[in-house]
Design a protein around this motif. Structure first.
Motif, short mmCIF file in Angstrom:
data_model
loop_
_atom_site.label_atom_id
_atom_site.label_comp_id
_atom_site.label_asym_id
_atom_site.label_seq_id
_atom_site.Cartn_x
_atom_site.Cartn_y
_atom_site.Cartn_z
N PHE A 35 0.85 -1.19 0.00
CA PHE A 35 0.00 0.00 0.00
C PHE A 35 0.88 1.24 0.00
O PHE A 35 1.84 1.33 0.77
CB PHE A 35 -0.90 -0.03 1.24
N VAL A 36 0.56 2.18 -0.89
CA VAL A 36 1.31 3.43 -0.98
C VAL A 36 0.35 4.58 -0.68
O VAL A 36 -0.67 4.74 -1.36
CB VAL A 36 1.95 3.62 -2.38
N THR A 37 0.68 5.33 0.37
CA THR A 37 -0.17 6.45 0.77
C THR A 37 0.04 7.64 -0.16
O THR A 37 1.00 7.67 -0.94
CB THR A 37 0.14 6.87 2.22
N ARG A 38 -0.84 8.62 -0.05
CA ARG A 38 -0.73 9.83 -0.87
C ARG A 38 0.63 10.51 -0.72
O ARG A 38 1.15 11.08 -1.66
CB ARG A 38 -1.81 10.85 -0.48
N ASP A 39 1.19 10.45 0.49
CA ASP A 39 2.49 11.10 0.71
C ASP A 39 3.68 10.20 0.40
O ASP A 39 4.82 10.52 0.70
CB ASP A 39 2.59 11.69 2.12
N GLY A 40 3.41 9.06 -0.25
CA GLY A 40 4.48 8.21 -0.77
C GLY A 40 5.01 7.15 0.17
O GLY A 40 6.00 6.50 -0.14
N LYS A 41 4.38 6.97 1.32
CA LYS A 41 4.84 5.92 2.25
C LYS A 41 4.46 4.56 1.67
O LYS A 41 3.31 4.31 1.34
CB LYS A 41 4.19 6.11 3.62
N ILE A 42 5.45 3.69 1.55
CA ILE A 42 5.26 2.36 0.95
C ILE A 42 5.35 1.33 2.07
O ILE A 42 6.35 1.27 2.78
CB ILE A 42 6.35 2.08 -0.11
N GLU A 43 4.28 0.54 2.21
CA GLU A 43 4.30 -0.46 3.28
C GLU A 43 3.67 -1.77 2.84
O GLU A 43 2.69 -1.78 2.10
CB GLU A 43 3.62 0.07 4.53
N GLY A 44 4.28 -2.86 3.27
CA GLY A 44 3.70 -4.18 3.04
C GLY A 44 2.51 -4.35 3.95
O GLY A 44 2.59 -4.05 5.14
N ARG A 45 1.39 -4.81 3.40
CA ARG A 45 0.16 -4.92 4.18
C ARG A 45 -0.52 -6.27 3.97
O ARG A 45 -1.58 -6.37 3.35
CB ARG A 45 -0.81 -3.79 3.78
N PRO A 46 0.05 -7.35 4.54
CA PRO A 46 -0.61 -8.65 4.43
C PRO A 46 -1.98 -8.65 5.12
O PRO A 46 -2.85 -9.45 4.78
CB PRO A 46 0.36 -9.62 5.09
N ASP A 47 -2.18 -7.72 6.07
CA ASP A 47 -3.47 -7.64 6.76
C ASP A 47 -4.61 -7.25 5.82
O ASP A 47 -5.78 -7.48 6.12
CB ASP A 47 -3.40 -6.67 7.94
N LEU A 48 -4.27 -6.70 4.65
CA LEU A 48 -5.32 -6.29 3.71
C LEU A 48 -5.90 -7.47 2.95
O LEU A 48 -6.76 -7.30 2.08
CB LEU A 48 -4.79 -5.22 2.75
N ARG A 49 -5.49 -8.68 3.30
CA ARG A 49 -6.16 -9.88 2.78
C ARG A 49 -7.59 -9.94 3.32
O ARG A 49 -8.44 -10.62 2.76
CB ARG A 49 -5.39 -11.13 3.17
#
Length: 145
Positions: A115-129
């Motif tokens: 997931f990449v936020t509007r301000d460009g933070k990139i994070e792995g989000r396995p919880d979004l399953r």
């Protein structure tokens, strides 16, 4: 086949460790959902089928960019047959590129979401399953203007 091949995006020519930044760079200021998947992954295909209707419903927004990353383990003929029905940008990665992403985010299996936020933070989000959390997270970020 030719038309389907034309919708596969050109993978940026950067080191495998920089591939995610290069892919999301053109979408600065947008909310970017990256879905790591492969054609042979039944849970991946089921998740895509479940999420696809949201793109013309609750998650219909020009500020959301949908990116799908599969690797060369997906047979090309099956891959190009499936992607026209999946709204978004499609990249077919080399094994080396996919491995670099896997190591970076500690991917424990697919589907896997980055997931990449509007301000460009990139994070792995396995919880979004969790599809409810998937929708809620995207909506909250889109509304954060």
């Amino acid at each position: 086949l030719k038309e389907s091949m034309d919708i596969i995006q050109k993978v940026p020519d950067v080191s495998p460790e920089k591939i995610i930044e290069a892919i999301v760079a053109p979408h600065k200021g947008k909310v970017v959902m990256i879905d790591m998947w492969n054609t042979w992954c039944s849970p991946c295909r089921a998740a895509i089928a479940e999420n696809e209707p949201f793109k013309s419903g609750e998650l219909a927004d020009d500020d959301i960019i949908w990116i799908y990353l599969a690797d060369e383990s997906s047979p090309l003929n099956l891959y190009v047959g499936l992607i026209p029905d999946i709204k978004g940008l499609h990249y077919r990665l080399s094994a080396e590129q996919a491995e670099a992403i896997s190591k970076r985010f500690g991917i424990d299996g697919i589907p896997y979401y980055i997931f990449v936020t509007r301000d460009g933070k990139i994070e792995g989000r396995p919880d979004l399953r969790d599809h409810d959390l998937f929708k809620k997270t995207i909506i909250e970020e889109v509304n954060r203007k």
